[in-house]
Scaffold this motif. Sequence first.
Motif, PDB file in Angstrom:
ATOM      1  N   THR A  57       1.823   3.674  -8.851  1.00 38.39           N
ATOM      2  CA  THR A  57       2.353   2.367  -8.264  1.00 38.39           C
ATOM      3  C   THR A  57       3.399   1.673  -9.161  1.00 38.39           C
ATOM      4  O   THR A  57       3.604   0.604  -9.150  1.00 38.39           O
ATOM      5  N   GLN A  61       0.423  -7.528  -5.215  1.00 34.59           N
ATOM      6  CA  GLN A  61      -0.439  -6.470  -5.695  1.00 34.59           C
ATOM      7  C   GLN A  61      -0.012  -5.151  -5.191  1.00 34.59           C
ATOM      8  O   GLN A  61       0.525  -5.057  -3.864  1.00 34.59           O
ATOM      9  N   TYR A  63      -1.267  -1.166  -4.339  1.00 34.54           N
ATOM     10  CA  TYR A  63      -2.407  -0.379  -4.223  1.00 34.54           C
ATOM     11  C   TYR A  63      -1.949   1.079  -3.629  1.00 34.54           C
ATOM     12  O   TYR A  63      -0.991   1.055  -3.081  1.00 34.54           O
ATOM     13  N   PHE A 115      -8.780   0.319   3.378  1.00 41.38           N
ATOM     14  CA  PHE A 115      -8.598  -0.892   2.785  1.00 41.38           C
ATOM     15  C   PHE A 115      -8.186  -2.019   3.673  1.00 41.38           C
ATOM     16  O   PHE A 115      -8.466  -3.299   3.303  1.00 41.38           O
ATOM     17  N   VAL A 146       0.714  -1.134   0.064  1.00 42.68           N
ATOM     18  CA  VAL A 146       0.188  -0.189  -0.114  1.00 42.68           C
ATOM     19  C   VAL A 146       0.848   1.204   0.028  1.00 42.68           C
ATOM     20  O   VAL A 146       1.685   1.450   0.710  1.00 42.68           O
TER      21      VAL A 146
END
Length: 349
Positions: free
Chosen positions: A44, A55, A57, A76, A38
């Motif tokens: 990103t 991933q 975010y 989140f 995050v």
Amino acid sequence: MRYIVFFIDSLSKGAGTERITVDVANALVQRGFVVSFVLLNESTDSFFTLNSRIQIYSLYSSFSQRGKSIVALRKFLKVHKPDYLVNVAFQMAIISIWACIGLNCKIVTWEHFFLKAGSVWGYLMRLVSAIFSYRQVVLTKTDRLNYPVILRRKILCIPNFTRLNSSKIHSKLTSKIVLSVGRLDACKGFDLLIEAWKAVIAVHPDWSLKIIGEGDDREELNALISASNLSDSVSILFPTKDILSFYLNSSLYVLSSRFESFGLVLIEAKSCGLPIVAFDCPCGPQNIVKDGIDGLLVKSEDVKALSDGISYLLSNEKIRKKMASSAVIDFEINWSEEAVLTMWRKLFV
């Protein structure tokens, strides 16, 4: 398997903190953990390559928008329900501590600077993050002992490792190049290194110094190089993803930092078989460099001691090669990926 979220401002910088964070995240994924990032920053993009299973975010926020960041992070966390949130530096803890109130998510703060580095505010905030975090990770045993006794049960020492030289190819030590890598700011002491190089180049005119990094002091350092008539032997290069080739094509590594919480570049240099000359600054180098065995530790911020140390090794090829061999052995014993990842896995189990 445990779900780990790393909370960091940005991954776009090509600096040491970002590099080791990506390396740890990739290593955890390869060992079966679920990992996400995050970011506060809206971009990103990652300067370093991330495992495709990770991933990323964005909170589309910033440090100056603390309220927005807290709300977005809490949202989140409620949706994704990670087991652990790892703050990459205490600044992120200022946001995550509030965002995690009442949630079943353990906060781990991974501090990349030693307790007393920087301002009084930074010192106090590191203590606050340690109080409210499940665990606070520091990089050296020396730094752990800086914390108050009452907090030490929560302070874990997990050193950095590097995946930079997975092929285990080592420098042949045949080039006449000295290397130094880091942010271009006062902390890294490149102004002191450039001053020291004046004396080095007077004795060893066929050697060159390459500094690789990015930061606010680039223009100032280039001006110092020009004013010192060192433009023919000193160059400042931008960060590169192919940093390995620079290590392998150098014959000596120099660290001129005024303070260094760990010194990831030191273990990178060791992994490539480079002897080291480093200031004995607080508090990383003394935990990594074995003085007289795989490198030289010289008095902190002493320009003459630094130039003398560099010149000594440039003049003594046999000692340089012996130290290089010792550096490789020490790296394999103390700074391997598996040894360090065992510590992270114990934390998350």
